[in-house]
Design an enzyme around this catalytic site. Structure first.
Site, PDB file in Angstrom:
ATOM      1  N   ASP A   1      42.076  30.188  44.272  1.00 58.78           N
ATOM      2  CA  ASP A   1      40.678  30.651  44.381  1.00 58.78           C
ATOM      3  C   ASP A   1      40.458  31.740  43.338  1.00 58.78           C
ATOM      4  O   ASP A   1      41.407  32.148  42.650  1.00 58.78           O
ATOM      5  CB  ASP A   1      40.371  31.167  45.808  1.00 58.78           C
ATOM      6  CG  ASP A   1      38.900  31.009  46.187  1.00 58.78           C
ATOM      7  OD1 ASP A   1      38.027  31.551  45.456  1.00 58.78           O
ATOM      8  OD2 ASP A   1      38.601  30.350  47.192  1.00 58.78           O
TER       9      ASP A   1
ATOM     10  N   GLY B   1      42.384  32.091  39.954  1.00 56.30           N
ATOM     11  CA  GLY B   1      41.933  31.405  38.743  1.00 56.30           C
ATOM     12  C   GLY B   1      40.570  30.772  38.955  1.00 56.30           C
ATOM     13  O   GLY B   1      39.974  30.895  40.023  1.00 56.30           O
ATOM     14  N   ASP B   2      40.116  30.099  37.917  1.00 51.43           N
ATOM     15  CA  ASP B   2      38.781  29.501  37.913  1.00 51.43           C
ATOM     16  C   ASP B   2      38.952  27.993  37.712  1.00 51.43           C
ATOM     17  O   ASP B   2      39.553  27.578  36.710  1.00 51.43           O
ATOM     18  CB  ASP B   2      37.997  30.130  36.744  1.00 51.43           C
ATOM     19  CG  ASP B   2      36.581  29.601  36.627  1.00 51.43           C
ATOM     20  OD1 ASP B   2      36.311  28.498  37.142  1.00 51.43           O
ATOM     21  OD2 ASP B   2      35.747  30.272  36.013  1.00 51.43           O
ATOM     22  N   PHE B   3      38.441  27.195  38.648  1.00 49.39           N
ATOM     23  CA  PHE B   3      38.684  25.747  38.499  1.00 49.39           C
ATOM     24  C   PHE B   3      37.875  25.109  37.378  1.00 49.39           C
ATOM     25  O   PHE B   3      38.056  23.937  37.078  1.00 49.39           O
ATOM     26  CB  PHE B   3      38.578  24.969  39.813  1.00 49.39           C
ATOM     27  CG  PHE B   3      37.405  25.266  40.719  1.00 49.39           C
ATOM     28  CD1 PHE B   3      36.112  25.274  40.254  1.00 49.39           C
ATOM     29  CD2 PHE B   3      37.630  25.484  42.079  1.00 49.39           C
ATOM     30  CE1 PHE B   3      35.051  25.518  41.109  1.00 49.39           C
ATOM     31  CE2 PHE B   3      36.561  25.734  42.945  1.00 49.39           C
ATOM     32  CZ  PHE B   3      35.275  25.756  42.459  1.00 49.39           C
TER      33      PHE B   3
ATOM     34  N   HIS C   1      30.195  20.739  47.530  1.00 48.58           N
ATOM     35  CA  HIS C   1      28.769  20.831  47.905  1.00 48.58           C
ATOM     36  C   HIS C   1      28.051  21.997  47.214  1.00 48.58           C
ATOM     37  O   HIS C   1      26.840  22.063  47.227  1.00 48.58           O
ATOM     38  CB  HIS C   1      28.594  20.873  49.428  1.00 48.58           C
ATOM     39  CG  HIS C   1      28.929  22.178  50.074  1.00 48.58           C
ATOM     40  ND1 HIS C   1      28.462  22.530  51.320  1.00 48.58           N
ATOM     41  CD2 HIS C   1      29.704  23.211  49.665  1.00 48.58           C
ATOM     42  CE1 HIS C   1      28.914  23.724  51.631  1.00 48.58           C
ATOM     43  NE2 HIS C   1      29.674  24.159  50.666  1.00 48.58           N
TER      44      HIS C   1
HETATM   45  C1  SAM Z   1      32.051  27.354  50.328  1.00 48.09           C
HETATM   46  S1  SAM Z   1      33.542  28.219  50.048  1.00 48.09           S
HETATM   47  C2  SAM Z   1      34.722  27.213  50.929  1.00 48.09           C
HETATM   48  C3  SAM Z   1      35.974  27.936  51.310  1.00 48.09           C
HETATM   49  C4  SAM Z   1      37.017  27.087  52.075  1.00 48.09           C
HETATM   50  N1  SAM Z   1      37.531  26.011  51.262  1.00 48.09           N
HETATM   51  C5  SAM Z   1      36.436  26.538  53.353  1.00 48.09           C
HETATM   52  O1  SAM Z   1      36.356  25.321  53.513  1.00 48.09           O
HETATM   53  O2  SAM Z   1      36.058  27.334  54.222  1.00 48.09           O
HETATM   54  C6  SAM Z   1      33.889  27.801  48.347  1.00 48.09           C
HETATM   55  C7  SAM Z   1      35.095  28.495  47.777  1.00 48.09           C
HETATM   56  O3  SAM Z   1      35.191  28.148  46.388  1.00 48.09           O
HETATM   57  C8  SAM Z   1      35.611  29.309  45.672  1.00 48.09           C
HETATM   58  N2  SAM Z   1      35.193  29.203  44.266  1.00 48.09           N
HETATM   59  C9  SAM Z   1      33.932  29.271  43.775  1.00 48.09           C
HETATM   60  N3  SAM Z   1      33.928  29.137  42.445  1.00 48.09           N
HETATM   61  C10 SAM Z   1      35.233  28.995  42.072  1.00 48.09           C
HETATM   62  C11 SAM Z   1      35.858  28.800  40.816  1.00 48.09           C
HETATM   63  N4  SAM Z   1      35.140  28.732  39.699  1.00 48.09           N
HETATM   64  N5  SAM Z   1      37.220  28.667  40.788  1.00 48.09           N
HETATM   65  C12 SAM Z   1      37.941  28.733  41.947  1.00 48.09           C
HETATM   66  N6  SAM Z   1      37.385  28.896  43.185  1.00 48.09           N
HETATM   67  C13 SAM Z   1      36.043  29.031  43.244  1.00 48.09           C
HETATM   68  C14 SAM Z   1      34.912  30.441  46.403  1.00 48.09           C
HETATM   69  O4  SAM Z   1      35.464  31.701  46.117  1.00 48.09           O
HETATM   70  C15 SAM Z   1      35.044  30.017  47.848  1.00 48.09           C
HETATM   71  O5  SAM Z   1      36.218  30.520  48.442  1.00 48.09           O
END
Ligand code: SAM
Length: 342
Positions: free
Chosen positions: A200, A226-228, A247
């Site tokens: 994350d 990191g950043d996906f 989503h």
């Molecule tokens: C809607 S939350 C869902 C969290 C968890 N997977 C759940 O089901 O409860 C989306 C997650 O994606 C992460 N996220 C958003 N942009 C991201 C990125 N560019 N790289 C990595 N993670 C990211 C957010 O920090 C967050 O924890």
């Protein structure tokens, strides 16, 4: 005024939701649930403990009695119902953050400006503040509340994933965008042979380290910040979970995320997508409220149907193999590589 047999009934019902939610948020913000858990109280007694006005609080409690959050008790007192108990900050799987985040400035701005978003076809929130994740990145308190919100939002689903999915053939599960690690801790607790990797954003990864340490899972987990979109995902694992990640993003961005997973995964690996699965028609579905929140906050983010997820997976060279319907309108979609290189 809101007789359900009058054509205006459904509209009054929707308008009434605003008042009920405001009353819920007010009681939560005032710390009312914590005091009511200790003892049944009259509005005046509760008002004294919360530093509130007794008459105003009595009206809030009366409204909430109708929603099943508090219940009347002898002597003009109120007690918490089991639903109300989940509003306490220290309740297991507390709903406090979910209520306060939905009542907070980000959601309020996004929803108040929905007409502009719909007129322009792009999120007014994103136009003014950047994406929610950019916005939260330098607001640690709001980010913590959001992570707690995600944790409570996943409560009905995460045990179902641990119970219903056959993890026997999986060695390492990478939770992509795994938040504080609530899915990983639930799944690893149920499947002692599994190792977990949480991926994350950096500031969320820090919170995940604390959570997984508290859960006693340090030895079986690794946390990678990191950043996906720009960074590489942990490579070579046999399962990658994307829970409520896709989503938030447009079709093209969702395909970019899935393609990063596809590039990182073992050739025999699998991808698990956990999302609301909308019906193909206009039947009511709990995910439709979520879809409006996605529209308002993310613009291009959307809840999708099974077929729409199948098409996104295919664009990332993945084949949707199986759909497991879970409680609460959510589905776990299992996909595997379409083409096997070499
Ligand atoms: C809607 S939350 C869902 C969290 C968890 N997977 C759940 O089901 O409860 C989306 C997650 O994606 C992460 N996220 C958003 N942009 C991201 C990125 N560019 N790289 C990595 N993670 C990211 C957010 O920090 C967050 O924890």
């Amino acid at each position: 005024m809101n007789a359900t047999d009058h054509p205006t009934g459904p509209i009054w019902e929707v308008i009434g939701g605003l008042s009920r939610f405001a009353a819920l948020a007010a009681l939560t913000e005032l710390g009312g649930p914590e005091h009511l858990r200790d003892a049944a109280l009259t509005p005046a007694e509760l008002a004294e403990r919360c530093g509130a006005d007794a008459d105003a609080l009595a009206r809030v409690l009366r409204e909430l009695a109708g929603t099943g959050v508090v219940a009347s008790a002898p002597g003009g007192r109120y007690t918490l119902t089991p639903a109300g108990e989940t509003l306490c900050a220290d309740a297991p799987d507390s709903m406090r953050a979910a209520v306060l985040m939905n009542a907070g400035p980000e959601l309020r701005y996004a929803l108040d400006n929905l007409p502009r978003t719909v007129r322009e076809g792009r999120s007014a929130f994103v136009a003014e503040h950047g994406t929610l994740y950019e916005h939260l990145s330098d607001r640690p308190e709001r980010a913590r509340l959001f992570d707690d919100y995600m944790t409570s939002r996943a409560v009905p689903h995460r045990q179902a994933v641990a119970d219903r999915y056959d993890f026997s053939g999986v060695t390492t599960l990478v939770d992509v965008g795994g938040g504080k690690g609530h899915f990983l801790s639930t799944v690893l607790a149920a499947h002692p042979h599994l190792r977990g990797v949480l991926f994350d954003l950096d500031h969320v990864a820090a919170a995940a380290r604390d959570h997984l340490k508290t859960a006693g899972l340090v030895d079986r987990t690794e946390v990678v910040g990191g950043d996906f979109f720009t960074g590489e995902l942990p490579a070579g694992a046999d399962a990658y979970l994307l829970g409520s990640v896709l989503h938030n993003w447009s079709d093209d961005d969702a395909v970019r995320i899935l393609s990063s997973v596809r590039a990182a995964m073992a050739p025999s690996g699998r991808v698990l997508v956990l999302e609301y699965a909308l019906p193909d028609d206009d039947r009511p579905h709990v995910g439709l409220d979520g879809d409006i929140r996605m529209l308002a906050l993310f613009g291009d983010g959307a809840e999708r149907t099974r077929a729409q997820y199948g098409a996104l997976l295919e664009r990332a060279d993945l084949r949707l193999d199986r759909v497991i319907d879970l409680p609460g309108g959510v589905a776990l979609l299992e996909a595997r590589p379409l083409s096997v290189e070499g």
